[in-house]
Design a protein around this motif. Structure first.
Motif, PDB file in Angstrom:
ATOM      1  N   GLU A 190       0.904  -1.260  -0.107  1.00 44.10           N
ATOM      2  CA  GLU A 190      -0.054  -0.070   0.053  1.00 44.10           C
ATOM      3  C   GLU A 190       0.891   1.144   0.097  1.00 44.10           C
ATOM      4  N   PRO A 192       3.334   3.747  -1.642  1.00 49.11           N
ATOM      5  CA  PRO A 192       3.688   4.293  -3.085  1.00 49.11           C
ATOM      6  C   PRO A 192       5.378   3.844  -3.249  1.00 49.11           C
ATOM      7  N   LEU A 223      -2.960  -1.829  -7.563  1.00 46.80           N
ATOM      8  CA  LEU A 223      -2.837  -0.325  -8.050  1.00 46.80           C
ATOM      9  C   LEU A 223      -2.911  -0.420  -9.750  1.00 46.80           C
ATOM     10  N   VAL A 236       1.056   5.227 -13.971  1.00 45.76           N
ATOM     11  CA  VAL A 236       0.989   4.752 -12.453  1.00 45.76           C
ATOM     12  C   VAL A 236       2.328   4.817 -11.991  1.00 45.76           C
TER      13      VAL A 236
END
Length: 351
Positions: A190, A192, A223, A236
């Motif tokens: 979770e 980044p 993600l 992304v």
């Protein structure tokens, strides 16, 4: 005979599935039907699911069913090898989710095992069936580690049991970390910053066979699930890279704000303590409370200052002699004194 399945451990935030026992054993192990059914139920209730493995292996097809259910799950799944992940249990651990081993655990890989009874054609079919299964399992190990499929077969499907320590499994790419040694460095999917680092590490050290396979591997992660093509996936990744670059700065700013907030809180607490001390001293001085009651009223004021202070101010104080004096008389003469003075003036005349 019906048996209740006890391999599921719910909690307020994270559900835990225990793959403890022989895979496919409906009496003392874990079955694919139970695992898949409970996994589907948990997906609707929990965003995060931990799967903990301690299994010597078992049925290949039951293991593949569990492998596919975990691989296709939309939940945030993390795999932990607590004791041993042997044979098909090691395959389940390769389901594409982050997998961590205890430093004391073991991973074991070997040939598919099986047998039959019949004529030579039936024996030949069984042999072909086993070879096909080994091709499938070699693909799974290859996708996880980035090692060529033929190299996997040559190294691990040679008729021997290959026992790997946690460090060996991590170095070879079978697992992502050792959870009871690298706790502080565990990669949280979770975060980044850690997602970006994990991706770059996989890309540099464990290259996939082609761009399409890399893109499909990325789409297994939450993600990237909605990415339509490699361009959107790269967008992304770029976002994650920017966030990762800002991580240290934001953390430093957050630490500074926390220190300032603590300073304000300490100052406010000190001011309130002095205010309470003053109120209690005045209350004792005015005999609204006894000195022995100070601690009781202090506790009340610390718990609910507003209401406790109103109660304290409302307590009657002891009537003082000075309270009976006329506050408008600068000489503070009482009524009796004034009457005596009037009598003396009438008898002797005003001085």
């Amino acid at each position: 005979m019906n048996k209740r399945f006890f391999n599921m451990i719910p909690s307020p935030d994270v559900a835990c599935i225990l793959l403890y026992g022989e895979v496919g054993d409906k009496w003392d192990g874990v079955t694919d039907a139970d695992i898949v059914r409970e996994l589907r139920d948990y997906e609707s209730l929990y965003g995060k699911i931990d799967v903990r493995i301690n299994s010597i292996g078992g049925s290949v097809y039951a293991g593949i069913a569990i492998f596919n259910a975990l691989r296709e799950s939309k939940a945030d799944i993390t795999i932990y090898v607590d004791g041993v992940a042997a044979s098909i249990a090691s395959v389940i651990a390769m389901c594409g989710k982050p997998v961590y081993m205890s430093q004391y655990a073991r991973l074991m890989i070997h040939n598919v095992q099986g047998g039959c009874w019949g004529n030579k054609e039936e024996l030949k079919q069984t042999m072909e069936h086993i070879e096909q299964l080994e091709e499938t399992l070699a693909d799974i190990y290859s996708s996880k580690t980035g090692t060529d499929r033929e190299e996997i077969k040559k190294t691990y499907f040679d008729g021997k049991d290959h026992w790997l320590t946690a460090k060996e499994a991590k170095d070879m790419g079978f697992v992502d970390g050792i959870y009871d040694v690298e706790e502080a460095e565990r990669q949280d999917v979770e975060s980044p910053d850690n997602v970006y680092k994990l991706f770059m590490n996989r890309m540099n050290n464990n290259p996939l066979n082609n761009d399409k396979q890399m893109f499909e591997e990325l789409k297994k992660r939450p993600l990237f699930a909605n990415c339509a093509d490699s361009a959107s996936a790269l967008a992304v990744i770029g976002t994650l890279e920017n966030k990762a670059g800002k991580h240290d700065t934001l953390k430093a700013e957050n630490d500074t704000l926390r220190q300032k907030l603590k300073g304000f809180e300490d100052a406010a607490a000190d001011a309130r303590k002095k205010e309470i001390d003053t109120m209690l001293e005045n209350a004792v001085k005015e005999e609204r409370i006894r000195p022995a009651d100070k601690d009781t009223y202090r506790a009340l004021l610390e718990k609910d200052f507003e209401n406790a202070s109103k109660i304290l101010e409302g307590l009657p104080r002891k009537k003082m002699i000075s309270d009976g004096l006329d506050k408008n008389d600068p000489e503070n003469k009482g009524t009796w004194e004034k009457e005596q003075e009037n009598i003396r003036e009438r008898r002797y005349g005003k001085k």
